[in-house]
Design a protein around this motif. Structure first.
Motif, mmCIF file in Angstrom:
data_model
loop_
_atom_site.group_PDB
_atom_site.id
_atom_site.type_symbol
_atom_site.label_atom_id
_atom_site.label_comp_id
_atom_site.label_asym_id
_atom_site.label_seq_id
_atom_site.Cartn_x
_atom_site.Cartn_y
_atom_site.Cartn_z
ATOM 1 N N ILE A 11 3.626 4.654 -4.425
ATOM 2 C CA ILE A 11 3.489 3.559 -5.494
ATOM 3 C C ILE A 11 2.025 2.903 -5.449
ATOM 4 O O ILE A 11 1.472 2.515 -4.156
ATOM 5 C CB ILE A 11 4.464 2.641 -5.360
ATOM 6 C CG1 ILE A 11 5.622 3.334 -5.437
ATOM 7 C CG2 ILE A 11 4.265 1.423 -6.141
ATOM 8 C CD1 ILE A 11 6.041 3.830 -6.744
ATOM 9 N N CYS A 12 1.302 2.544 -6.417
ATOM 10 C CA CYS A 12 0.028 1.674 -6.368
ATOM 11 C C CYS A 12 0.106 0.376 -5.559
ATOM 12 O O CYS A 12 0.991 -0.288 -5.534
ATOM 13 C CB CYS A 12 -0.141 1.480 -8.065
ATOM 14 S SG CYS A 12 -1.760 0.462 -8.171
ATOM 15 N N SER A 13 -0.869 0.265 -4.759
ATOM 16 C CA SER A 13 -1.050 -1.174 -4.005
ATOM 17 C C SER A 13 -1.433 -2.314 -4.914
ATOM 18 O O SER A 13 -1.305 -3.424 -4.275
ATOM 19 C CB SER A 13 -2.068 -0.806 -3.173
ATOM 20 O OG SER A 13 -1.942 0.518 -2.301
ATOM 21 N N ALA A 14 -1.883 -2.192 -5.979
ATOM 22 C CA ALA A 14 -2.200 -3.451 -6.728
ATOM 23 C C ALA A 14 -0.744 -4.325 -6.794
ATOM 24 O O ALA A 14 0.209 -4.023 -6.908
ATOM 25 C CB ALA A 14 -2.672 -3.084 -8.066
ATOM 26 N N LYS A 15 -1.335 -5.618 -6.820
ATOM 27 C CA LYS A 15 -0.252 -6.639 -6.663
ATOM 28 C C LYS A 15 0.400 -6.488 -8.103
ATOM 29 O O LYS A 15 0.023 -6.599 -9.013
ATOM 30 C CB LYS A 15 -1.059 -7.814 -6.625
ATOM 31 C CG LYS A 15 -0.046 -9.083 -6.153
ATOM 32 C CD LYS A 15 -0.546 -10.470 -6.055
ATOM 33 C CE LYS A 15 0.489 -11.384 -5.537
ATOM 34 N NZ LYS A 15 0.248 -12.665 -5.599
ATOM 35 N N GLY A 16 1.908 -6.365 -7.899
ATOM 36 C CA GLY A 16 2.817 -6.378 -8.914
ATOM 37 C C GLY A 16 2.735 -5.096 -9.751
ATOM 38 O O GLY A 16 3.680 -5.052 -10.831
ATOM 39 N N CYS A 17 2.126 -4.020 -9.312
ATOM 40 C CA CYS A 17 2.131 -2.811 -9.843
ATOM 41 C C CYS A 17 3.169 -1.787 -9.307
ATOM 42 O O CYS A 17 3.370 -1.780 -8.258
ATOM 43 C CB CYS A 17 0.763 -2.356 -9.888
ATOM 44 S SG CYS A 17 0.525 -0.606 -10.793
ATOM 45 N N ARG A 18 3.913 -1.158 -10.130
ATOM 46 C CA ARG A 18 4.880 -0.420 -9.777
ATOM 47 C C ARG A 18 4.568 1.148 -10.114
ATOM 48 O O ARG A 18 5.555 1.822 -10.146
ATOM 49 C CB ARG A 18 6.205 -0.819 -10.164
ATOM 50 C CG ARG A 18 6.993 -2.045 -9.702
ATOM 51 C CD ARG A 18 7.412 -1.681 -8.128
ATOM 52 N NE ARG A 18 7.693 -2.757 -7.450
ATOM 53 C CZ ARG A 18 6.846 -3.296 -6.328
ATOM 54 N NH1 ARG A 18 5.656 -2.307 -6.174
ATOM 55 N NH2 ARG A 18 6.737 -4.081 -5.325
ATOM 56 N N ASP A 19 3.463 1.307 -10.462
ATOM 57 C CA ASP A 19 3.044 2.790 -11.180
ATOM 58 C C ASP A 19 2.932 3.573 -10.083
ATOM 59 O O ASP A 19 2.581 3.264 -8.692
ATOM 60 C CB ASP A 19 1.944 2.668 -12.194
ATOM 61 C CG ASP A 19 2.044 1.947 -13.301
ATOM 62 O OD1 ASP A 19 3.408 1.816 -13.816
ATOM 63 O OD2 ASP A 19 1.148 1.810 -14.041
ATOM 64 N N VAL A 20 3.356 4.822 -10.165
ATOM 65 C CA VAL A 20 2.855 5.988 -9.197
ATOM 66 C C VAL A 20 1.218 6.178 -8.966
ATOM 67 O O VAL A 20 0.344 6.029 -9.906
ATOM 68 C CB VAL A 20 3.375 7.273 -9.830
ATOM 69 C CG1 VAL A 20 3.029 8.555 -8.995
ATOM 70 C CG2 VAL A 20 4.927 7.243 -10.144
ATOM 71 N N ALA A 43 -3.732 3.810 -5.647
ATOM 72 C CA ALA A 43 -3.984 3.263 -6.920
ATOM 73 C C ALA A 43 -3.597 4.141 -8.024
ATOM 74 O O ALA A 43 -3.551 5.574 -7.744
ATOM 75 C CB ALA A 43 -5.529 3.127 -7.040
ATOM 76 N N CYS A 44 -2.672 3.531 -8.883
ATOM 77 C CA CYS A 44 -2.711 4.202 -10.264
ATOM 78 C C CYS A 44 -4.007 4.295 -11.120
ATOM 79 O O CYS A 44 -5.143 3.830 -10.351
ATOM 80 C CB CYS A 44 -1.617 3.788 -11.067
ATOM 81 S SG CYS A 44 -2.317 2.076 -11.791
ATOM 82 N N ASP A 45 -4.002 5.130 -11.969
ATOM 83 C CA ASP A 45 -5.087 5.280 -12.733
ATOM 84 C C ASP A 45 -5.800 3.983 -13.105
ATOM 85 O O ASP A 45 -7.015 3.810 -13.281
ATOM 86 C CB ASP A 45 -5.096 6.158 -13.981
ATOM 87 C CG ASP A 45 -5.437 7.663 -13.864
ATOM 88 O OD1 ASP A 45 -6.336 7.769 -12.867
ATOM 89 O OD2 ASP A 45 -5.073 8.576 -14.286
ATOM 90 N N GLU A 46 -4.965 3.078 -13.625
ATOM 91 C CA GLU A 46 -5.500 1.874 -14.232
ATOM 92 C C GLU A 46 -6.056 0.823 -13.289
ATOM 93 O O GLU A 46 -6.853 0.208 -13.648
ATOM 94 C CB GLU A 46 -3.989 1.265 -14.854
ATOM 95 C CG GLU A 46 -4.429 -0.039 -15.575
ATOM 96 C CD GLU A 46 -3.108 -0.963 -16.020
ATOM 97 O OE1 GLU A 46 -2.115 -0.409 -16.235
ATOM 98 O OE2 GLU A 46 -3.343 -1.954 -16.266
ATOM 99 N N HIS A 47 -5.516 0.689 -11.726
ATOM 100 C CA HIS A 47 -6.149 -0.116 -10.994
ATOM 101 C C HIS A 47 -7.191 0.514 -10.114
ATOM 102 O O HIS A 47 -7.718 -0.265 -9.287
ATOM 103 C CB HIS A 47 -4.822 -0.363 -10.241
ATOM 104 C CG HIS A 47 -4.187 -1.447 -10.918
ATOM 105 N ND1 HIS A 47 -2.790 -1.136 -11.076
ATOM 106 C CD2 HIS A 47 -4.205 -2.714 -11.576
ATOM 107 C CE1 HIS A 47 -2.202 -2.349 -12.006
ATOM 108 N NE2 HIS A 47 -3.203 -2.986 -12.182
ATOM 109 N N ARG A 48 -7.373 1.920 -10.190
ATOM 110 C CA ARG A 48 -8.323 2.561 -9.264
ATOM 111 C C ARG A 48 -9.769 1.827 -9.204
ATOM 112 O O ARG A 48 -10.205 1.453 -8.101
ATOM 113 C CB ARG A 48 -8.526 4.056 -9.662
ATOM 114 C CG ARG A 48 -9.743 4.619 -8.923
ATOM 115 C CD ARG A 48 -10.107 6.014 -9.443
ATOM 116 N NE ARG A 48 -11.196 6.396 -8.618
ATOM 117 C CZ ARG A 48 -11.635 7.796 -8.710
ATOM 118 N NH1 ARG A 48 -11.150 8.506 -9.551
ATOM 119 N NH2 ARG A 48 -12.652 8.193 -8.045
HETATM 120 ZN ZN LIG Z 1 -1.438 0.173 -10.404
#
Ligand SMILES: [Zn+2]
Length: 75
Positions: A11-20, A43-48
């Motif tokens: 799971i993405c490490s970005a705060k509040g993110c639950r994306d793969v 990181a997911c694609d969005e938060h990388r």
């Molecule tokens: Zn994310």
């Protein structure tokens, strides 16, 4: 290497993110870690980009790899 069927979902490490997470950011803080130590942020694609920029600004970012290609001993 074949992933076992029960491999945990990353799971993405970005705060509040639950994306793969599909990327693994390898980083090192020289004031806390020896130079060969690698910490990991997922990181997911969005938060990388956001997470990479955070680490890059501090001079911590070492590499970004596939989330399933994390080197042995990192973490
Ligand atoms: Zn994310």
């Amino acid at each position: 290497m074949q992933m076992p069927a029960d491999a945990p979902v990353l799971i993405c490490s970005a705060k509040g993110c639950r994306d793969v997470a599909v990327h693994a950011l390898l980083w090192n803080n020289p004031s806390l870690h020896t130079e060969d130590r690698r910490k990991i942020w997922l990181a997911c694609d969005e938060h990388r980009e956001h997470l990479e920029e955070f680490l890059r600004l501090r001079g911590f970012l070492r590499d970004t790899v596939d989330a399933h290609a994390i080197p042995d001993g990192a973490g």
